[in-house]
Scaffold this motif. Sequence first.
Motif, short mmCIF file in Angstrom:
data_model
loop_
_atom_site.label_atom_id
_atom_site.label_comp_id
_atom_site.label_asym_id
_atom_site.label_seq_id
_atom_site.Cartn_x
_atom_site.Cartn_y
_atom_site.Cartn_z
N ALA A 271 0.83 -1.21 0.00
CA ALA A 271 0.00 0.00 0.00
C ALA A 271 0.86 1.26 0.00
O ALA A 271 0.47 2.29 -0.57
CB ALA A 271 -0.93 0.00 1.21
N GLY A 272 2.04 1.19 0.62
CA GLY A 272 2.91 2.36 0.68
C GLY A 272 3.60 2.67 -0.64
O GLY A 272 4.17 3.76 -0.79
N MET A 273 3.56 1.73 -1.58
CA MET A 273 4.21 1.93 -2.87
C MET A 273 3.22 2.21 -3.99
O MET A 273 3.62 2.49 -5.12
CB MET A 273 5.03 0.69 -3.24
CG MET A 273 6.06 0.28 -2.21
SD MET A 273 6.83 -1.31 -2.59
CE MET A 273 7.74 -0.90 -4.08
N THR A 274 1.93 2.12 -3.69
CA THR A 274 0.89 2.25 -4.71
C THR A 274 -0.08 3.36 -4.35
O THR A 274 -0.24 3.72 -3.18
CB THR A 274 0.11 0.94 -4.87
OG1 THR A 274 -0.45 0.56 -3.60
CG2 THR A 274 1.02 -0.19 -5.37
N ALA A 275 -0.73 3.90 -5.38
CA ALA A 275 -1.78 4.90 -5.17
C ALA A 275 -2.87 4.66 -6.20
O ALA A 275 -2.58 4.43 -7.38
CB ALA A 275 -1.23 6.31 -5.31
N PHE A 276 -4.13 4.71 -5.75
CA PHE A 276 -5.26 4.46 -6.62
C PHE A 276 -6.25 5.62 -6.50
O PHE A 276 -6.46 6.15 -5.41
CB PHE A 276 -5.95 3.15 -6.26
CG PHE A 276 -5.05 1.94 -6.43
CD1 PHE A 276 -4.93 1.33 -7.67
CD2 PHE A 276 -4.33 1.44 -5.36
CE1 PHE A 276 -4.11 0.24 -7.83
CE2 PHE A 276 -3.50 0.35 -5.51
CZ PHE A 276 -3.38 -0.26 -6.76
N ALA A 277 -6.85 5.99 -7.64
CA ALA A 277 -7.79 7.10 -7.64
C ALA A 277 -8.93 6.81 -8.59
O ALA A 277 -8.77 6.07 -9.57
CB ALA A 277 -7.07 8.39 -8.07
N MET A 278 -10.09 7.37 -8.30
CA MET A 278 -11.24 7.24 -9.18
C MET A 278 -11.20 8.37 -10.20
O MET A 278 -11.26 9.56 -9.84
CB MET A 278 -12.56 7.30 -8.40
CG MET A 278 -13.78 7.01 -9.29
SD MET A 278 -15.35 7.03 -8.40
CE MET A 278 -15.53 8.79 -8.12
N ALA A 279 -11.06 8.01 -11.47
CA ALA A 279 -10.99 9.00 -12.54
C ALA A 279 -11.16 8.31 -13.87
O ALA A 279 -10.70 7.18 -14.05
CB ALA A 279 -9.66 9.75 -12.50
N PRO A 280 -11.81 8.98 -14.83
CA PRO A 280 -11.86 8.41 -16.18
C PRO A 280 -10.49 8.53 -16.84
O PRO A 280 -9.67 9.38 -16.46
CB PRO A 280 -12.90 9.28 -16.89
CG PRO A 280 -12.87 10.59 -16.16
CD PRO A 280 -12.55 10.26 -14.74
N ALA A 281 -10.26 7.72 -17.85
CA ALA A 281 -8.97 7.74 -18.52
C ALA A 281 -8.68 9.09 -19.17
O ALA A 281 -7.52 9.49 -19.29
CB ALA A 281 -8.92 6.64 -19.57
N SER A 282 -9.73 9.83 -19.53
CA SER A 282 -9.53 11.14 -20.16
C SER A 282 -8.93 12.15 -19.21
O SER A 282 -8.37 13.16 -19.64
CB SER A 282 -10.86 11.65 -20.71
OG SER A 282 -11.83 11.74 -19.68
N ASP A 283 -9.04 11.92 -17.89
CA ASP A 283 -8.46 12.84 -16.90
C ASP A 283 -7.05 12.45 -16.50
O ASP A 283 -6.46 13.07 -15.61
CB ASP A 283 -9.34 12.87 -15.64
CG ASP A 283 -10.67 13.58 -15.87
OD1 ASP A 283 -10.82 14.22 -16.93
OD2 ASP A 283 -11.55 13.46 -15.00
N LEU A 284 -6.50 11.45 -17.12
CA LEU A 284 -5.19 10.93 -16.73
C LEU A 284 -4.09 11.96 -16.94
O LEU A 284 -4.03 12.62 -17.98
CB LEU A 284 -4.90 9.68 -17.57
CG LEU A 284 -3.68 8.84 -17.21
CD1 LEU A 284 -3.86 8.19 -15.85
CD2 LEU A 284 -3.44 7.78 -18.28
N VAL A 285 -3.22 12.10 -15.95
CA VAL A 285 -2.04 12.95 -16.06
C VAL A 285 -0.83 12.16 -15.56
O VAL A 285 -0.96 11.29 -14.69
CB VAL A 285 -2.17 14.26 -15.26
CG1 VAL A 285 -3.26 15.14 -15.85
CG2 VAL A 285 -2.44 13.99 -13.80
N ALA A 286 0.33 12.47 -16.09
CA ALA A 286 1.55 11.77 -15.69
C ALA A 286 1.95 12.21 -14.29
O ALA A 286 1.91 13.40 -13.97
CB ALA A 286 2.67 12.06 -16.67
N PRO A 287 2.34 11.30 -13.43
CA PRO A 287 2.81 11.68 -12.09
C PRO A 287 4.14 12.41 -12.18
O PRO A 287 4.87 12.31 -13.17
CB PRO A 287 2.95 10.34 -11.38
CG PRO A 287 3.16 9.34 -12.46
CD PRO A 287 2.39 9.84 -13.64
N ASP A 288 4.47 13.15 -11.13
CA ASP A 288 5.76 13.82 -11.08
C ASP A 288 6.88 12.80 -11.05
O ASP A 288 6.73 11.68 -10.53
CB ASP A 288 5.84 14.69 -9.82
CG ASP A 288 4.86 15.85 -9.84
OD1 ASP A 288 4.48 16.27 -10.96
OD2 ASP A 288 4.47 16.32 -8.75
N GLY A 289 8.02 13.18 -11.62
CA GLY A 289 9.15 12.28 -11.61
C GLY A 289 9.50 11.80 -13.01
O GLY A 289 8.95 12.27 -14.01
#
Length: 370
Positions: A271-289
Amino acid sequence: METSFEIFLACAPGLEDMLCAEALAAGFADVTALPGGVTVTGGWPEVWRANLQLRGATRVLARIGGFMAFHLAQLDKRSRKFPFGEILRRDVPLRVQVTTKASKIYHAKAAQQRVETALTDTHGLTLDAEAALTLKVRIDDNAVTFSLDTSGESLHKRGHKLAVGKAPMRETLAALMLARAGFNGHAPLVDPMCGSGTFPIEAAEIAAGLWPGRSRSFAFEDLASFDAGAYAAMKAGMPAAPDGPVRFYGSDRDAGAVRMSQQNAERAGVAGMTAFAMAPASDLVAPDGPPGLVMVNPPYGARIGNKKPLYALYGSLGETLKARFTGWRVAMVTSDPGLAKTAGLPFGPQGPAIAHGGLKVWLWQTPPLR
């Protein structure tokens, strides 16, 4: 029986080369790819380790020996002399499965009855058609081979993933697809249609060095050849899961899927290495890094729903990735080459077909997006 024997590692057809590479990297001996799996050579510790550590194998079969038999009476006599008591316990039930090919013994049911009679009458073993432990008898060109299914339940059942959605990707299949996509645990991963979280959780486990079988039991634990102390010492060698940082991301438009993914990640210890969110694929953005891998298993329309609306979904996903994921590679699983092309991404050549839940699917891959 011999202390070293052939071990067959089954996997999804189309991914044998990836399992072969995994077995080689894990230090198994005499690794050879065959249709439907990989053979290695070893003893019972290697059987335990294959079940415990290999991410891509669906079953581990120990080929414990055999003999030539040209008729049923010979099969009966030689089965009675085979040293089953060195391996099998009288108090643990088992079931027998027989296949025959190009042999004088051609009636599989009659052969099964002879082997079962030998097991009960001579060896004092208990039979049960529903037993978890399976003795597989293959009669091929008059050569009889006995194999034990040492896994029990399929190895995609890791033991810590309880919640699944519709048409889930099996963990064993996901692990080998990640390998084919070049994922080694060092780069971040994003799955914009994560379902129950299989790809991000597998990616996190790979990065952490966690063994896939750590949370479950296996059929080999009920064999006479099992050494509980040696196996406990083997399990003690697994590294502990780190607390972070978050590098493996999943999202889904379904709140239930996101909730399942979070719960599965917690049970898996990542759980400390993963993150999950509710969002449609159209709202997808690249994470920092730094850029990494987008691994996505969109709906195919073959089993769930209608295919026609999916063309717009694939097209929208492709546009989002091209606009927001510069430098990232994309790996997409789909059963329909037409849907893949609709995404408009710079996919390389179509690779080999992969068996997935009665379908043929392909893994489409891009170079880093520009």
